[in-house]
Design a protein around this motif. Structure first.
Motif, PDB file in Angstrom:
ATOM      1  N   PHE A   1      44.055  27.870  31.052  1.00  0.00           N
ATOM      2  CA  PHE A   1      44.634  28.964  31.826  1.00  0.00           C
ATOM      3  C   PHE A   1      43.568  29.751  32.579  1.00  0.00           C
ATOM      4  O   PHE A   1      43.813  30.227  33.691  1.00  0.00           O
ATOM      5  CB  PHE A   1      45.427  29.908  30.923  1.00  0.00           C
ATOM      6  N   VAL A   2      42.379  29.905  31.994  1.00  0.00           N
ATOM      7  CA  VAL A   2      41.290  30.587  32.700  1.00  0.00           C
ATOM      8  C   VAL A   2      40.997  29.880  34.018  1.00  0.00           C
ATOM      9  O   VAL A   2      40.810  30.518  35.068  1.00  0.00           O
ATOM     10  CB  VAL A   2      40.026  30.644  31.816  1.00  0.00           C
ATOM     11  N   LEU A   3      40.977  28.550  33.995  1.00  0.00           N
ATOM     12  CA  LEU A   3      40.725  27.780  35.209  1.00  0.00           C
ATOM     13  C   LEU A   3      41.872  27.952  36.210  1.00  0.00           C
ATOM     14  O   LEU A   3      41.650  28.138  37.412  1.00  0.00           O
ATOM     15  CB  LEU A   3      40.555  26.292  34.866  1.00  0.00           C
ATOM     16  N   LEU A   4      43.094  27.906  35.689  1.00  0.00           N
ATOM     17  CA  LEU A   4      44.266  28.100  36.552  1.00  0.00           C
ATOM     18  C   LEU A   4      44.257  29.478  37.186  1.00  0.00           C
ATOM     19  O   LEU A   4      44.490  29.636  38.397  1.00  0.00           O
ATOM     20  CB  LEU A   4      45.547  27.887  35.736  1.00  0.00           C
TER      21      LEU A   4
ATOM     22  N   PHE B   1      45.086  21.753  35.727  1.00  0.00           N
ATOM     23  CA  PHE B   1      43.917  22.281  35.028  1.00  0.00           C
ATOM     24  C   PHE B   1      43.971  21.807  33.578  1.00  0.00           C
ATOM     25  O   PHE B   1      45.050  21.713  32.990  1.00  0.00           O
ATOM     26  CB  PHE B   1      43.899  23.814  35.083  1.00  0.00           C
ATOM     27  N   GLU B   2      42.793  21.544  32.983  1.00  0.00           N
ATOM     28  CA  GLU B   2      42.763  21.034  31.614  1.00  0.00           C
ATOM     29  C   GLU B   2      41.734  21.781  30.780  1.00  0.00           C
ATOM     30  O   GLU B   2      40.649  22.101  31.259  1.00  0.00           O
ATOM     31  CB  GLU B   2      42.439  19.531  31.614  1.00  0.00           C
ATOM     32  N   GLY B   3      42.097  22.050  29.528  1.00  0.00           N
ATOM     33  CA  GLY B   3      41.186  22.705  28.594  1.00  0.00           C
ATOM     34  C   GLY B   3      41.150  21.970  27.263  1.00  0.00           C
ATOM     35  O   GLY B   3      42.134  21.326  26.870  1.00  0.00           O
ATOM     36  N   ARG B   4      40.024  22.046  26.589  1.00  0.00           N
ATOM     37  CA  ARG B   4      39.857  21.406  25.284  1.00  0.00           C
ATOM     38  C   ARG B   4      39.139  22.349  24.323  1.00  0.00           C
ATOM     39  O   ARG B   4      38.333  23.177  24.742  1.00  0.00           O
ATOM     40  CB  ARG B   4      39.035  20.117  25.390  1.00  0.00           C
TER      41      ARG B   4
ATOM     42  N   GLN C   1      36.089  39.266  31.788  1.00  0.00           N
ATOM     43  CA  GLN C   1      34.797  39.602  32.375  1.00  0.00           C
ATOM     44  C   GLN C   1      33.847  38.404  32.344  1.00  0.00           C
ATOM     45  O   GLN C   1      33.069  38.173  33.281  1.00  0.00           O
ATOM     46  CB  GLN C   1      34.171  40.788  31.634  1.00  0.00           C
ATOM     47  N   ASN C   2      33.927  37.628  31.257  1.00  0.00           N
ATOM     48  CA  ASN C   2      33.041  36.477  31.105  1.00  0.00           C
ATOM     49  C   ASN C   2      33.755  35.141  31.280  1.00  0.00           C
ATOM     50  O   ASN C   2      33.122  34.079  31.195  1.00  0.00           O
ATOM     51  CB  ASN C   2      32.373  36.521  29.726  1.00  0.00           C
ATOM     52  N   GLY C   3      35.074  35.199  31.502  1.00  0.00           N
ATOM     53  CA  GLY C   3      35.838  33.962  31.654  1.00  0.00           C
ATOM     54  C   GLY C   3      35.852  33.116  30.398  1.00  0.00           C
ATOM     55  O   GLY C   3      35.918  31.884  30.459  1.00  0.00           O
ATOM     56  N   ALA C   4      35.802  33.768  29.224  1.00  0.00           N
ATOM     57  CA  ALA C   4      35.706  33.049  27.954  1.00  0.00           C
ATOM     58  C   ALA C   4      37.045  33.071  27.224  1.00  0.00           C
ATOM     59  O   ALA C   4      37.782  34.060  27.266  1.00  0.00           O
ATOM     60  CB  ALA C   4      34.630  33.679  27.078  1.00  0.00           C
ATOM     61  N   ALA C   5      37.354  31.964  26.544  1.00  0.00           N
ATOM     62  CA  ALA C   5      38.579  31.863  25.752  1.00  0.00           C
ATOM     63  C   ALA C   5      38.355  30.837  24.654  1.00  0.00           C
ATOM     64  O   ALA C   5      37.461  29.984  24.749  1.00  0.00           O
ATOM     65  CB  ALA C   5      39.753  31.461  26.638  1.00  0.00           C
TER      66      ALA C   5
END
Length: 211
Positions: free
Chosen positions: A199-202, A141-144, A187-191
Motif C-alpha cells: 500500500f505504501v507503494l500504491l 503494486f506488491e509487498g512482502r 514520514q519514512n515510508g516504512a511499514a
C-alpha cells in the motif's frame, strides 16, 4: 513508462473477506477515499484462475470495476512456506476450506512441514494490490514480509497471522494490534505487513493526501 493514474472519490474494495476489508479501509482512511466493499454492493466473487498473486488480484479488481462502474481496489495475498516449496501460496484461502477454518489450515501446514522432516521454519507473506478502472487502466503494486513459522499465538489479525513471526519481532502477527501490523510511518515510508508495504507503494503513486 506511463504516468500513474491518481485515485480520487469513491472506490470499491473488491473483497468479501472481513479482515482484509478492515485493513484496507484503515489504510485508505487518511486519503479521504470513500470505500465500499464488493460484499456491500452484492457483487459476485469471480473465479481466480491465475497462477500468480498479481493475476488473481487483477481479476478481482477488473470484475468489480466493470460491475460497479467505479475504480476498484483488490488484494490477493497468501503465505508461502519455504519447506513446502512455496505452498499454500495462491491457494492460502482454499487451504482453509469453504468454512474459512484457518485453525485447521495452520495445523495442516505444521503437519506437512513435519512430514517433510526439514528444520526450516522460513516463510513469507505476499500481497499484490491492484487498482483497476472501468476503462481497463490498471496499477499494480506488491509487498512482502519475511519471517518464521511458530506454534500459533494470539487472537488478533486473521488468517495465518497467529503462526507467523516477522523478522526482527518477538510476537506473531496474531499478537499485534492492527496499528502495529499495518500502520504506516508516512514520514519514512516504512511499514511492517506485506499489505501495508504494498500500500505504501500504491499510495506514493496513486493517492494524494487531502490538503
Amino acid at each position: 513508462m506511463s504516468t500513474p493514474r491518481i485515485l480520487t472519490g469513491r472506490v470499491v474494495i473488491a473483497t468479501h473477506n472481513a479482515g482484509k476489508l478492515v485493513e484496507m479501509r484503515e489504510l485508505l482512511a487518511p486519503f479521504g477515499i470513500e470505500a465500499v466493499s464488493a460484499g456491500e454492493l452484492n457483487l459476485p466473487e469471480p473465479d481466480e484462475p491465475g497462477t500468480m498473486f498479481a493475476e488473481n488480484a487483477a481479476t478481482k479488481a477488473h470484475a468489480a470495476a466493470q460491475a460497479s462502474g467505479l475504480p476498484a481496489f483488490a488484494d490477493d495475498s497468501g503465505l508461502c512456506v519455504e519447506a513446502l516449496d512455496g505452498a499454500p501460496g495462491i491457494f492460502s484461502a482454499r487451504w482453509a476450506g469453504p468454512n474459512k477454518d484457518f485453525t485447521g489450515a495452520m495445523a495442516r501446514i505444521a503437519d506437512e512441514v513435519a512430514r517433510r522432516g526439514t528444520p526450516s521454519t522460513r516463510a513469507h507473506f505476499v500481497s499484490a494490490l491492484v487498482l483497476a478502472w472501468p476503462d481497463g487502466h490498471t496499477e499494480l503494486f506488491e509487498g512482502r514480509v519475511h519471517g518464521d513459522l511458530v506454534a500459533p499465538r494470539g487472537t488478533l489479525g486473521f488468517g495465518y497471522d497467529p503462526m507467523f513471526k516477522p523478522d526482527g519481532h518477538d510476537r506473531t502477527f496474531g499478537e499485534m494490534s492492527s496499528d502495529e501490523k499495518h500502520g504506516v510511518d508516512w514520514q519514512n515510508g516504512a511499514a511492517l505487513s506485506h499489505r501495508a508495504r504494498a500500500f505504501v507503494l500504491l499510495a506514493s503513486a496513486c493517492l494524494r493526501r487531502p490538503t
